[in-house]
Write a protein that holds these residues in place. Structure first.
Motif, PDB file in Angstrom:
ATOM      1  N   SER A 325       3.753  -5.626 -11.865  1.00 15.36           N
ATOM      2  CA  SER A 325       3.798  -4.430 -12.702  1.00 15.36           C
ATOM      3  C   SER A 325       3.836  -3.192 -11.818  1.00 15.36           C
ATOM      4  O   SER A 325       3.446  -3.220 -10.646  1.00 15.36           O
ATOM      5  CB  SER A 325       2.598  -4.389 -13.643  1.00 15.36           C
ATOM      6  N   LYS A 326       4.299  -2.070 -12.380  1.00 15.60           N
ATOM      7  CA  LYS A 326       4.628  -0.892 -11.579  1.00 15.60           C
ATOM      8  C   LYS A 326       3.438  -0.387 -10.768  1.00 15.60           C
ATOM      9  O   LYS A 326       3.548  -0.157  -9.551  1.00 15.60           O
ATOM     10  CB  LYS A 326       5.149   0.211 -12.499  1.00 15.60           C
ATOM     11  N   HIS A 327       2.295  -0.221 -11.401  1.00 18.09           N
ATOM     12  CA  HIS A 327       1.161   0.360 -10.689  1.00 18.09           C
ATOM     13  C   HIS A 327       0.592  -0.594  -9.644  1.00 18.09           C
ATOM     14  O   HIS A 327       0.118  -0.162  -8.585  1.00 18.09           O
ATOM     15  CB  HIS A 327       0.063   0.780 -11.679  1.00 18.09           C
ATOM     16  N   ILE A 328       0.656  -1.917  -9.902  1.00 13.50           N
ATOM     17  CA  ILE A 328       0.151  -2.887  -8.921  1.00 13.50           C
ATOM     18  C   ILE A 328       1.040  -2.886  -7.683  1.00 13.50           C
ATOM     19  O   ILE A 328       0.542  -2.929  -6.539  1.00 13.50           O
ATOM     20  CB  ILE A 328       0.083  -4.294  -9.541  1.00 13.50           C
ATOM     21  N   VAL A 329       2.367  -2.829  -7.875  1.00  9.49           N
ATOM     22  CA  VAL A 329       3.294  -2.807  -6.740  1.00  9.49           C
ATOM     23  C   VAL A 329       3.079  -1.554  -5.900  1.00  9.49           C
ATOM     24  O   VAL A 329       3.057  -1.614  -4.658  1.00  9.49           O
ATOM     25  CB  VAL A 329       4.751  -2.887  -7.236  1.00  9.49           C
ATOM     26  N   GLU A 330       2.920  -0.430  -6.556  1.00 13.63           N
ATOM     27  CA  GLU A 330       2.683   0.809  -5.811  1.00 13.63           C
ATOM     28  C   GLU A 330       1.380   0.739  -5.018  1.00 13.63           C
ATOM     29  O   GLU A 330       1.309   1.211  -3.872  1.00 13.63           O
ATOM     30  CB  GLU A 330       2.652   1.988  -6.785  1.00 13.63           C
ATOM     31  N   GLN A 331       0.355   0.152  -5.592  1.00  9.31           N
ATOM     32  CA  GLN A 331      -0.916   0.014  -4.878  1.00  9.31           C
ATOM     33  C   GLN A 331      -0.775  -0.932  -3.683  1.00  9.31           C
ATOM     34  O   GLN A 331      -1.344  -0.688  -2.618  1.00  9.31           O
ATOM     35  CB  GLN A 331      -1.991  -0.498  -5.826  1.00  9.31           C
ATOM     36  N   MET A 332       0.018  -2.021  -3.850  1.00 10.41           N
ATOM     37  CA  MET A 332       0.199  -2.955  -2.735  1.00 10.41           C
ATOM     38  C   MET A 332       0.961  -2.296  -1.589  1.00 10.41           C
ATOM     39  O   MET A 332       0.625  -2.493  -0.412  1.00 10.41           O
ATOM     40  CB  MET A 332       0.937  -4.208  -3.219  1.00 10.41           C
ATOM     41  N   VAL A 333       2.019  -1.534  -1.903  1.00 12.50           N
ATOM     42  CA  VAL A 333       2.773  -0.849  -0.853  1.00 12.50           C
ATOM     43  C   VAL A 333       1.891   0.172  -0.137  1.00 12.50           C
ATOM     44  O   VAL A 333       1.934   0.306   1.097  1.00 12.50           O
ATOM     45  CB  VAL A 333       4.029  -0.182  -1.450  1.00 12.50           C
ATOM     46  N   ALA A 334       1.075   0.883  -0.892  1.00 10.75           N
ATOM     47  CA  ALA A 334       0.159   1.845  -0.279  1.00 10.75           C
ATOM     48  C   ALA A 334      -0.877   1.138   0.596  1.00 10.75           C
ATOM     49  O   ALA A 334      -1.239   1.633   1.675  1.00 10.75           O
ATOM     50  CB  ALA A 334      -0.535   2.666  -1.364  1.00 10.75           C
ATOM     51  N   PHE A 335      -1.330  -0.028   0.167  1.00  6.35           N
ATOM     52  CA  PHE A 335      -2.302  -0.790   0.952  1.00  6.35           C
ATOM     53  C   PHE A 335      -1.678  -1.264   2.267  1.00  6.35           C
ATOM     54  O   PHE A 335      -2.344  -1.248   3.313  1.00  6.35           O
ATOM     55  CB  PHE A 335      -2.806  -1.978   0.137  1.00  6.35           C
ATOM     56  N   ILE A 336      -0.413  -1.676   2.215  1.00  7.30           N
ATOM     57  CA  ILE A 336       0.263  -2.098   3.444  1.00  7.30           C
ATOM     58  C   ILE A 336       0.362  -0.932   4.417  1.00  7.30           C
ATOM     59  O   ILE A 336       0.160  -1.077   5.628  1.00  7.30           O
ATOM     60  CB  ILE A 336       1.662  -2.655   3.118  1.00  7.30           C
ATOM     61  N   GLY A 337       0.678   0.266   3.897  1.00  9.04           N
ATOM     62  CA  GLY A 337       0.782   1.438   4.769  1.00  9.04           C
ATOM     63  C   GLY A 337      -0.538   1.853   5.375  1.00  9.04           C
ATOM     64  O   GLY A 337      -0.565   2.540   6.410  1.00  9.04           O
ATOM     65  N   ALA A 338      -1.652   1.433   4.763  1.00  6.63           N
ATOM     66  CA  ALA A 338      -2.970   1.813   5.274  1.00  6.63           C
ATOM     67  C   ALA A 338      -3.467   0.897   6.383  1.00  6.63           C
ATOM     68  O   ALA A 338      -4.533   1.149   6.962  1.00  6.63           O
ATOM     69  CB  ALA A 338      -3.985   1.824   4.130  1.00  6.63           C
ATOM     70  N   VAL A 339      -2.713  -0.181   6.710  1.00  4.64           N
ATOM     71  CA  VAL A 339      -3.130  -1.079   7.780  1.00  4.64           C
ATOM     72  C   VAL A 339      -3.044  -0.335   9.105  1.00  4.64           C
ATOM     73  O   VAL A 339      -1.999   0.248   9.430  1.00  4.64           O
ATOM     74  CB  VAL A 339      -2.238  -2.343   7.810  1.00  4.64           C
ATOM     75  N   PRO A 340      -4.096  -0.319   9.904  1.00  2.00           N
ATOM     76  CA  PRO A 340      -4.081   0.454  11.156  1.00  2.00           C
ATOM     77  C   PRO A 340      -3.014  -0.056  12.129  1.00  2.00           C
ATOM     78  O   PRO A 340      -2.808  -1.266  12.267  1.00  2.00           O
ATOM     79  CB  PRO A 340      -5.496   0.245  11.723  1.00  2.00           C
ATOM     80  N   ILE A 342       0.103  -1.038  12.631  1.00  2.06           N
ATOM     81  CA  ILE A 342       1.405  -1.565  12.210  1.00  2.06           C
ATOM     82  C   ILE A 342       1.710  -1.271  10.748  1.00  2.06           C
ATOM     83  O   ILE A 342       2.769  -1.656  10.241  1.00  2.06           O
ATOM     84  CB  ILE A 342       1.461  -3.095  12.433  1.00  2.06           C
ATOM     85  N   GLY A 343       0.801  -0.594  10.038  1.00  2.00           N
ATOM     86  CA  GLY A 343       0.985  -0.346   8.612  1.00  2.00           C
ATOM     87  C   GLY A 343       2.258   0.395   8.263  1.00  2.00           C
ATOM     88  O   GLY A 343       3.069  -0.083   7.462  1.00  2.00           O
ATOM     89  N   PRO A 344       2.501   1.581   8.872  1.00  2.00           N
ATOM     90  CA  PRO A 344       3.719   2.325   8.508  1.00  2.00           C
ATOM     91  C   PRO A 344       5.015   1.563   8.786  1.00  2.00           C
ATOM     92  O   PRO A 344       5.970   1.654   8.017  1.00  2.00           O
ATOM     93  CB  PRO A 344       3.608   3.583   9.372  1.00  2.00           C
ATOM     94  N   SER A 345       5.057   0.824   9.903  1.00  2.00           N
ATOM     95  CA  SER A 345       6.275   0.072  10.225  1.00  2.00           C
ATOM     96  C   SER A 345       6.499  -1.074   9.253  1.00  2.00           C
ATOM     97  O   SER A 345       7.648  -1.446   8.974  1.00  2.00           O
ATOM     98  CB  SER A 345       6.193  -0.466  11.653  1.00  2.00           C
ATOM     99  N   LEU A 346       5.428  -1.662   8.718  1.00  2.00           N
ATOM    100  CA  LEU A 346       5.567  -2.716   7.711  1.00  2.00           C
ATOM    101  C   LEU A 346       5.874  -2.123   6.338  1.00  2.00           C
ATOM    102  O   LEU A 346       6.583  -2.741   5.536  1.00  2.00           O
ATOM    103  CB  LEU A 346       4.284  -3.547   7.636  1.00  2.00           C
ATOM    104  N   GLN A 347       5.365  -0.948   6.079  1.00  2.00           N
ATOM    105  CA  GLN A 347       5.549  -0.340   4.762  1.00  2.00           C
ATOM    106  C   GLN A 347       6.996   0.110   4.547  1.00  2.00           C
ATOM    107  O   GLN A 347       7.521   0.024   3.426  1.00  2.00           O
ATOM    108  CB  GLN A 347       4.612   0.856   4.620  1.00  2.00           C
ATOM    109  N   LYS A 348       7.653   0.563   5.600  1.00  2.00           N
ATOM    110  CA  LYS A 348       9.002   1.125   5.469  1.00  2.00           C
ATOM    111  C   LYS A 348      10.014   0.143   4.878  1.00  2.00           C
ATOM    112  O   LYS A 348      10.736   0.503   3.937  1.00  2.00           O
ATOM    113  CB  LYS A 348       9.472   1.632   6.833  1.00  2.00           C
ATOM    114  N   PRO A 349      10.142  -1.116   5.385  1.00  2.00           N
ATOM    115  CA  PRO A 349      11.133  -2.030   4.778  1.00  2.00           C
ATOM    116  C   PRO A 349      10.846  -2.351   3.321  1.00  2.00           C
ATOM    117  O   PRO A 349      11.777  -2.524   2.529  1.00  2.00           O
ATOM    118  CB  PRO A 349      11.064  -3.285   5.663  1.00  2.00           C
ATOM    119  N   PHE A 350       9.578  -2.425   2.934  1.00  2.00           N
ATOM    120  CA  PHE A 350       9.241  -2.679   1.528  1.00  2.00           C
ATOM    121  C   PHE A 350       9.670  -1.511   0.655  1.00  2.00           C
ATOM    122  O   PHE A 350      10.209  -1.696  -0.440  1.00  2.00           O
ATOM    123  CB  PHE A 350       7.743  -2.942   1.380  1.00  2.00           C
ATOM    124  N   GLN A 351       9.432  -0.289   1.147  1.00  2.00           N
ATOM    125  CA  GLN A 351       9.846   0.882   0.379  1.00  2.00           C
ATOM    126  C   GLN A 351      11.371   0.947   0.260  1.00  2.00           C
ATOM    127  O   GLN A 351      11.906   1.275  -0.809  1.00  2.00           O
ATOM    128  CB  GLN A 351       9.313   2.150   1.049  1.00  2.00           C
TER     129      GLN A 351
END
Length: 418
Positions: A325-340, A342-351
């Motif tokens: 669902s929309k809000h769960i996916v957004e929370q998961m992508v935000a959680f990936i970006g918060a990983v110290p 390597i987070g931003p580099s992992l978050q970019k392909p998902f976005q």
């Protein structure tokens, strides 16, 4: 003339010795004729034969494996030809029906709109039922097609429904490609039930396929129990060993298997329904148990069909829909970006992947337009190709080993008749 007790004792001992000699001669004669075998040596020979067959695989003995595979195909074709020859009336009826359907399909007329609609629905049902059957055999590796096909399909419909604010995707191209309808949907109109209704047909057909795929273990165990023969199947042999050592089972896996076996055997229909309704890797044991204890076919298949195609399927659908669902996916992508680190580099392909999917939903794919490929979709496609190739290889190995088993059985029967 009366005999003394000593004479009677001597006479009885002589008769007993004569009977023992007769039994010994008979046993030697049976052993000479091949009718008497030591159980331990027989089990040892079965084990050696099984190990010899398991070595017949493409990456160890490619030439022999391909040769046995070809010969097994010829044997199967011969058996099918013989069976069809003895059922000529059924074959003729089938050919006549096929001729009528072919003529109906190709002859022009007003009926073609109904023919096309039936064809589309039939191919859709056959596709998902086939994937369900393949899921029961795990594509030869234990990986279920739910993770490869049905799960991603439900996830795509869920993401599209929240993006389009509608599930009225135009047909065609849906379900091959999802495109938002021309009219704009109202924000917040998408509910869990509307998405469940949209993917109900695909999910139920897949569940029916998984129920059909559970029939081979049932029929194998049932045939073995009725004929008294012991099939050379590892799961069935494991089941019999489990029954023999039921009292001494200590580890968790053995106790879990015994719990499934006791539930199915004692509760019957509702026990099978409970096992089929909950995702578990031990349901093959339930099919073997039902076949071994001669549970009626419709009791087993009816409970399996209801459990897998209705109850279990809705549980899995709800889980996937909530997860994507929309809000769960957004929370998961935000959680990936918060990983110290390597987070931003992992978050970019998902976005990028999610943004590309949103763009596809609002624009029809133009002919000749090259679409950018995301590494996630590339990996998924390659994984599917690898799994299908491995599944084909496992079929070749299995058929080659089946022919090797035929040869071993023929040699054993010839040795017994010597």
């Amino acid at each position: 003339m009366t005999s003394t007790p000593q004479e009677l004792l001597i006479y009885e001992m002589a008769e007993n010795g004569k009977n023992c000699d007769q039994r010994r001669v008979a046993m030697n004669k049976e052993q000479y004729n091949g009718n008497f075998t030591d159980p331990s040596s027989m089990n040892e020979k079965k084990r050696r034969d099984r190990e010899e067959r398991q070595n017949i695989v493409l990456w160890r003995q490619p030439l022999i494996t391909l040769q046995y595979f070809s010969l097994e195909i010829l044997v199967i074709l011969k058996d099918w030809t013989s069976k069809l020859w003895h059922r000529q009336s059924i074959v003729v009826s089938f050919l006549l029906l096929l001729a009528v359907l072919t003529a109906t399909y190709y002859v022009e007329g007003a009926h073609q709109q109904y023919v096309q609609r039936i064809e589309k629905q039939f191919l859709l049902y056959a596709y998902w039922i086939g994937l369900g059957i393949l899921s029961s055999v795990g594509l030869g590796t234990g990986l279920h097609t739910f993770l490869l096909y049905l799960g991603p399909h439900i996830a795509s419909v869920t993401l599209a429904a929240y993006e389009c604010n509608s599930v009225n995707f135009p047909e065609p191209p849906y379900p091959d490609q999802i495109i938002c309808p021309d009219e704009d949907g109202i924000e917040g109109t998408i509910s869990l039930w509307s998405i469940i209704s949209k993917v109900r047909i695909e999910a139920c057909m897949w569940g029916i396929g998984t129920a059909i795929g559970e029939l081979p273990p049932y029929f194998m165990a049932r045939a073995a129990r009725l004929s008294g023969a012991e099939p050379d199947d590892e799961e069935y042999q494991e089941f019999e060993e489990m029954l023999e050592h039921a009292e001494t089972a200590q580890d968790f896996a053995s106790r879990a298997k015994l719990a499934v076996q006791n539930l199915v055997q004692k509760v019957g229909f509702f026990g099978i329904l409970a096992c089929a309704s909950i995702p578990n890797p031990l349901f093959d044991l339930a099919g073997i148990t039902c076949g071994h204890f001669l549970v009626p076919f419709w009791t087993f298949f009816g409970a399996t069909l209801i459990g897998k195609a209705i109850i279990k399927m809705h549980i899995q659908k709800i889980f996937v829909i909530i997860t994507f669902s929309k809000h769960i996916v957004e929370q998961m992508v935000a959680f990936i970006g918060a990983v110290p680190g390597i987070g931003p580099s992992l978050q970019k392909p998902f976005q990028e992947y999610l943004e590309a999917q949103r763009q596809k939903l609002h624009h029809r794919r133009e002919m000749g337009t090259q679409q950018g490929e995301n590494w996630l979709s590339w990996m998924f496609e390659k994984l599917v190709v690898v799994m299908v190739c491995y599944f084909i290889l496992s079929i070749i190995n299995s058929m080659a080993q089946s022919y090797a088993k035929r040869m071993q059985q023929r040699l054993n029967s010839e040795e017994k008749t010597k």
